[in-house]
Write an enzyme that holds these catalytic residues in place. Structure first.
Site, PDB file in Angstrom:
ATOM      1  N   HIS A 268       0.868  -1.194   0.000  1.00 27.93           N
ATOM      2  CA  HIS A 268       0.000   0.000   0.000  1.00 27.93           C
ATOM      3  C   HIS A 268       0.900   1.238   0.000  1.00 27.93           C
ATOM      4  O   HIS A 268       1.734   1.381  -0.873  1.00 27.93           O
ATOM      5  CB  HIS A 268      -0.938  -0.090   1.205  1.00 27.93           C
ATOM      6  CG  HIS A 268      -2.070   0.900   1.253  1.00 27.93           C
ATOM      7  ND1 HIS A 268      -2.409   1.726   0.235  1.00 27.93           N
ATOM      8  CD2 HIS A 268      -2.967   1.167   2.243  1.00 27.93           C
ATOM      9  CE1 HIS A 268      -3.460   2.467   0.573  1.00 27.93           C
ATOM     10  NE2 HIS A 268      -3.817   2.156   1.794  1.00 27.93           N
ATOM     11  N   HIS A 307      -2.286  -2.300  -9.642  1.00 27.59           N
ATOM     12  CA  HIS A 307      -3.300  -1.652  -8.801  1.00 27.59           C
ATOM     13  C   HIS A 307      -4.567  -2.509  -8.827  1.00 27.59           C
ATOM     14  O   HIS A 307      -4.912  -3.083  -9.853  1.00 27.59           O
ATOM     15  CB  HIS A 307      -3.618  -0.252  -9.336  1.00 27.59           C
ATOM     16  CG  HIS A 307      -4.231   0.635  -8.305  1.00 27.59           C
ATOM     17  ND1 HIS A 307      -5.568   0.592  -7.994  1.00 27.59           N
ATOM     18  CD2 HIS A 307      -3.694   1.559  -7.495  1.00 27.59           C
ATOM     19  CE1 HIS A 307      -5.822   1.472  -7.039  1.00 27.59           C
ATOM     20  NE2 HIS A 307      -4.710   2.072  -6.712  1.00 27.59           N
ATOM     21  N   ASP A 363       2.713   5.401  -6.607  1.00 24.55           N
ATOM     22  CA  ASP A 363       3.965   5.289  -5.839  1.00 24.55           C
ATOM     23  C   ASP A 363       5.194   5.175  -6.714  1.00 24.55           C
ATOM     24  O   ASP A 363       6.317   5.268  -6.216  1.00 24.55           O
ATOM     25  CB  ASP A 363       3.880   4.065  -4.910  1.00 24.55           C
ATOM     26  CG  ASP A 363       2.868   4.298  -3.804  1.00 24.55           C
ATOM     27  OD1 ASP A 363       1.994   3.445  -3.600  1.00 24.55           O
ATOM     28  OD2 ASP A 363       2.927   5.369  -3.177  1.00 24.55           O
TER      29      ASP A 363
HETATM   30  C1  SDX Z   1      -1.452   2.153  -3.334  1.00 22.33           C
HETATM   31  O1  SDX Z   1      -6.153   0.692  -3.341  1.00 22.33           O
HETATM   32  C2  SDX Z   1      -5.697   1.895  -3.570  1.00 22.33           C
HETATM   33  O2  SDX Z   1      -6.332   2.714  -4.067  1.00 22.33           O
HETATM   34  C3  SDX Z   1      -4.252   2.100  -3.113  1.00 22.33           C
HETATM   35  C4  SDX Z   1      -3.609   3.422  -3.500  1.00 22.33           C
HETATM   36  C5  SDX Z   1      -4.257   4.597  -2.783  1.00 22.33           C
HETATM   37  O3  SDX Z   1      -4.160   5.717  -3.285  1.00 22.33           O
HETATM   38  O4  SDX Z   1      -4.757   4.380  -1.623  1.00 22.33           O
HETATM   39  O5  SDX Z   1      -3.708   3.608  -4.899  1.00 22.33           O
HETATM   40  C6  SDX Z   1      -2.137   3.444  -3.097  1.00 22.33           C
HETATM   41  O6  SDX Z   1      -1.424   1.331  -2.442  1.00 22.33           O
HETATM   42  C7  SDX Z   1      -0.887   1.865  -4.697  1.00 22.33           C
HETATM   43  C8  SDX Z   1      -0.283   0.426  -4.798  1.00 22.33           C
HETATM   44  C9  SDX Z   1       1.133   0.445  -4.227  1.00 22.33           C
HETATM   45  N1  SDX Z   1       1.678  -0.920  -4.157  1.00 22.33           N
HETATM   46  C10 SDX Z   1       2.640  -1.344  -4.963  1.00 22.33           C
HETATM   47  O7  SDX Z   1       3.106  -0.683  -5.878  1.00 22.33           O
HETATM   48  C11 SDX Z   1       3.155  -2.754  -4.630  1.00 22.33           C
HETATM   49  C12 SDX Z   1       3.264  -3.564  -5.920  1.00 22.33           C
HETATM   50  N2  SDX Z   1       1.912  -3.809  -6.432  1.00 22.33           N
HETATM   51  C13 SDX Z   1       1.307  -5.095  -6.098  1.00 22.33           C
HETATM   52  O8  SDX Z   1       1.627  -5.612  -4.843  1.00 22.33           O
HETATM   53  C14 SDX Z   1      -0.157  -5.171  -6.509  1.00 22.33           C
HETATM   54  O9  SDX Z   1      -0.234  -4.712  -7.794  1.00 22.33           O
HETATM   55  C15 SDX Z   1      -1.214  -4.480  -5.662  1.00 22.33           C
HETATM   56  C16 SDX Z   1      -1.124  -4.850  -4.237  1.00 22.33           C
HETATM   57  C17 SDX Z   1      -1.116  -2.996  -5.811  1.00 22.33           C
HETATM   58  C18 SDX Z   1      -2.585  -4.926  -6.210  1.00 22.33           C
HETATM   59  O10 SDX Z   1      -2.652  -6.282  -5.979  1.00 22.33           O
HETATM   60  P1  SDX Z   1      -3.944  -7.131  -6.409  1.00 22.33           P
HETATM   61  O11 SDX Z   1      -4.998  -6.263  -6.963  1.00 22.33           O
HETATM   62  O12 SDX Z   1      -4.288  -8.018  -5.253  1.00 22.33           O
HETATM   63  O13 SDX Z   1      -3.414  -7.969  -7.599  1.00 22.33           O
HETATM   64  P2  SDX Z   1      -2.745  -9.398  -7.481  1.00 22.33           P
HETATM   65  O14 SDX Z   1      -1.700  -9.389  -6.403  1.00 22.33           O
HETATM   66  O15 SDX Z   1      -3.832 -10.415  -7.400  1.00 22.33           O
HETATM   67  O16 SDX Z   1      -1.980  -9.504  -8.877  1.00 22.33           O
HETATM   68  C19 SDX Z   1      -2.615 -10.031 -10.036  1.00 22.33           C
HETATM   69  C20 SDX Z   1      -1.457 -10.632 -10.835  1.00 22.33           C
HETATM   70  C21 SDX Z   1      -0.647 -11.655 -10.046  1.00 22.33           C
HETATM   71  O17 SDX Z   1      -0.029 -12.506 -11.003  1.00 22.33           O
HETATM   72  P3  SDX Z   1      -0.653 -14.002 -11.249  1.00 22.33           P
HETATM   73  O18 SDX Z   1      -0.788 -14.644  -9.876  1.00 22.33           O
HETATM   74  O19 SDX Z   1      -1.992 -13.768 -11.897  1.00 22.33           O
HETATM   75  O20 SDX Z   1       0.343 -14.702 -12.118  1.00 22.33           O
HETATM   76  O21 SDX Z   1      -0.518  -9.588 -11.170  1.00 22.33           O
HETATM   77  C22 SDX Z   1       0.719  -9.876 -10.537  1.00 22.33           C
HETATM   78  C23 SDX Z   1       0.448 -10.845  -9.408  1.00 22.33           C
HETATM   79  O22 SDX Z   1       1.614 -11.628  -9.139  1.00 22.33           O
HETATM   80  N3  SDX Z   1       1.207  -8.603 -10.016  1.00 22.33           N
HETATM   81  C24 SDX Z   1       2.473  -8.187 -10.108  1.00 22.33           C
HETATM   82  C25 SDX Z   1       2.483  -6.913  -9.528  1.00 22.33           C
HETATM   83  N4  SDX Z   1       1.251  -6.592  -9.113  1.00 22.33           N
HETATM   84  C26 SDX Z   1       0.467  -7.654  -9.407  1.00 22.33           C
HETATM   85  N5  SDX Z   1       3.570  -8.789 -10.639  1.00 22.33           N
HETATM   86  C27 SDX Z   1       4.716  -8.063 -10.558  1.00 22.33           C
HETATM   87  N6  SDX Z   1       4.806  -6.828 -10.011  1.00 22.33           N
HETATM   88  C28 SDX Z   1       3.722  -6.229  -9.494  1.00 22.33           C
HETATM   89  N7  SDX Z   1       3.800  -5.007  -8.972  1.00 22.33           N
END
Ligand code: SDX
Length: 437
Positions: A268, A307, A363
């Site tokens: 997050h 996201h 971010d």
């Molecule tokens: C913020 O919710 C909000 O609005 C949050 C926010 C706000 O203003 O409050 O926007 C602020 O928190 C932004 C997000 C910051 N976090 C990151 O940058 C961390 C990296 N991102 C990931 O951890 C992820 O993308 C999330 C947590 C942001 C979202 O996760 P989801 O929606 O649960 O998606 P998921 O983990 O189920 O991913 C779906 C697929 C998976 O692959 P498969 O299992 O289908 O093979 O996408 C992949 C994930 O492994 N994936 C990524 C990835 N994000 C998702 N692979 C590599 N790098 C990534 N960053």
């Protein structure tokens, strides 16, 4: 027009049900009537991480993840970032309308006169190690303010709420700056009421022995824009935490501390700090392809990418990239930007990221600007928490005023032992049969 309803036949009983649809949702409680017999509790929905569950009705922020749209109270984020100050946007997010000139003047004055912290807070902060993480200090100090303002527990009184909201908006930058000064062993700098919200934050962070701090206007404006971009984001993890904590009628200081704790996680708000660490690990543009291969192999996530809602470019990331140019004109270009741009270029062409609709989020670039402005990565999430306090409090107040809301208490699908007899100490660790013999 077709009836807004679902017709459901339960194949277990052949019973038929009509479930009304409104606002693109069905009420989970309407499923409870679907039973196999009088002893059946009835159907629930199962939705870990709330992937497809609306927890509330809200009029604060609208996001269209596919189109990359973000609007606060109906105003596009692009217009607000270009034309407003952060306090103007905080007022909009909190109270629903852009303030008139007298309203804005009064609001700025109120917030400005609530920037001071009770002197005991300084002694409270002295209890932290010099290298304590600023988010741990911020969460604890915000919670401690609950002991300074016990009247805050009267959450149903609108006047009490308004005063605590003003206190929190005013004091967050002071707390943030104090945590930073503590980590450097520098004396605290008191707020300067002559300065704007962002200029005063910079004053409390960076004033040394000069009689009066002079904020660089380009940096102050960039900080204000970054604050605007981070003000709210509908039902994100920390907003959900704020609503859940607040639903028990915990006071706004304790609820905000809970929300800030949720924000601190690397998935997050903690991601902005992790992005900088990731760019440090990559080290140079030429090492980006190898790093991306490791991400695709699942070794780690590409921080600042992806996201839950945005399956297109996060509109905030675009604005931050634009704001970065004005900051770099003052500070010089952050060399990490080249690595980030190469990372983005390659990722956006790669099937792994395209298939999963992974784009840079808020971010990804914010840390690069913050670092160029002189902030250390440890304080990046604190810089997220300051403006998001306006969003958390707006969500909290909307929850309290919503007649449909009550204490948040989800159900569960029980997967444990349904019942078993006690095993005396001397018989534990034995095979079950021997233990109960
Ligand atoms: C913020 O919710 C909000 O609005 C949050 C926010 C706000 O203003 O409050 O926007 C602020 O928190 C932004 C997000 C910051 N976090 C990151 O940058 C961390 C990296 N991102 C990931 O951890 C992820 O993308 C999330 C947590 C942001 C979202 O996760 P989801 O929606 O649960 O998606 P998921 O983990 O189920 O991913 C779906 C697929 C998976 O692959 P498969 O299992 O289908 O093979 O996408 C992949 C994930 O492994 N994936 C990524 C990835 N994000 C998702 N692979 C590599 N790098 C990534 N960053």
């Amino acid at each position: 027009m077709a009836e807004e309803a679902l017709s459901i036949v339960d194949k277990r009983t052949q019973a038929a049900y009509e479930i009304p649809i409104s606002n693109g949702t069905i009420r989970a409680m309407d499923l409870r009537q679907i039973k196999t017999g009088p002893d059946d509790f009835g159907l629930m929905t199962y939705d870990p991480a709330f992937m497809n569950t609306a927890s509330c009705r809200s009029a604060i922020t609208f996001i269209d993840g596919d189109k990359g749209i973000l609007r606060y109270r109906g105003y596009p984020i692009e217009q607000l970032a270009e034309k407003c100050t952060f306090l103007e946007v905080a007022y909009l997010v909190l109270f629903g309308e852009l303030p008139t000139e007298p309203q804005l003047k009064e609001w700025v004055s109120q917030v400005t006169h609530h920037t001071m912290l009770h002197e005991t807070t300084k002694r409270f902060l002295e209890g932290f190690r010099y290298d304590a993480h600023p988010m741990g200090m911020l969460v604890s100090t915000v919670a401690a303010l609950s002991t300074v303002y016990p009247e805050a527990k009267h959450v149903l009184d609108p006047n009490v709420r308004k005063l605590q909201i003003t206190r929190l908006i005013g004091k967050m930058p002071t707390i943030a700056a104090y945590t930073y000064r503590h980590s450097l062993g520098y004396p605290y700098v008191y707020p300067d009421n002559d300065l704007s919200y962002s200029e005063n934050f910079m004053n409390m962070l960076w004033k040394m022995m000069e009689p009066k701090y002079q904020a660089n206007p380009v940096m102050a404006r960039a900080l204000d824009i970054l604050f605007i971009l981070h003000a709210d984001h509908e039902q994100n993890c920390s907003a959900n935490t704020m609503r859940a904590a607040g639903s028990s009628q915990a006071d706004p200081f304790l609820s905000t501390a809970a929300a800030a704790a949720a924000l601190s996680g690397p998935l997050h708000g903690g991601a902005n700090e992790e992005v900088l660490r990731m760019l440090d690990v990559i080290g140079s543009k030429d090492k980006v392809p190898a790093y991306i291969e490791k991400v695709k192999a699942g070794q780690f996530k590409l921080m600042g990418f992806g996201h839950r809602i945005y399956k297109n470019y996060d509109p905030r990331a675009s604005i931050i990239k634009w704001a970065a140019d004005s900051v770099f004109e003052v500070t010089g270009r952050n060399p990490k930007l080249e690595i980030a741009l190469e990372l983005e270029r390659i990722a956006l062409e790669d099937e792994y990221f395209i298939k999963r609709k992974l784009y840079p989020n808020v971010d990804f670039y914010s840390g690069i600007i913050y670092q160029a402005m002189g902030f250390k990565p440890e304080i990046f999430t604190v810089l997220f928490a300051i403006p998001r306090t306006a969003g958390w409090l707006a969500q909290w107040q909307e929850m309290i005023q919503d007649p449909e809301q009550k204490i948040a208490r989800p159900r569960q699908v029980f997967t444990g032992h349904m019942i078993r007899d006690f095993v005396p100490l001397e018989k534990r660790g034995m095979p079950a049969a021997a233990a109960t013999a």
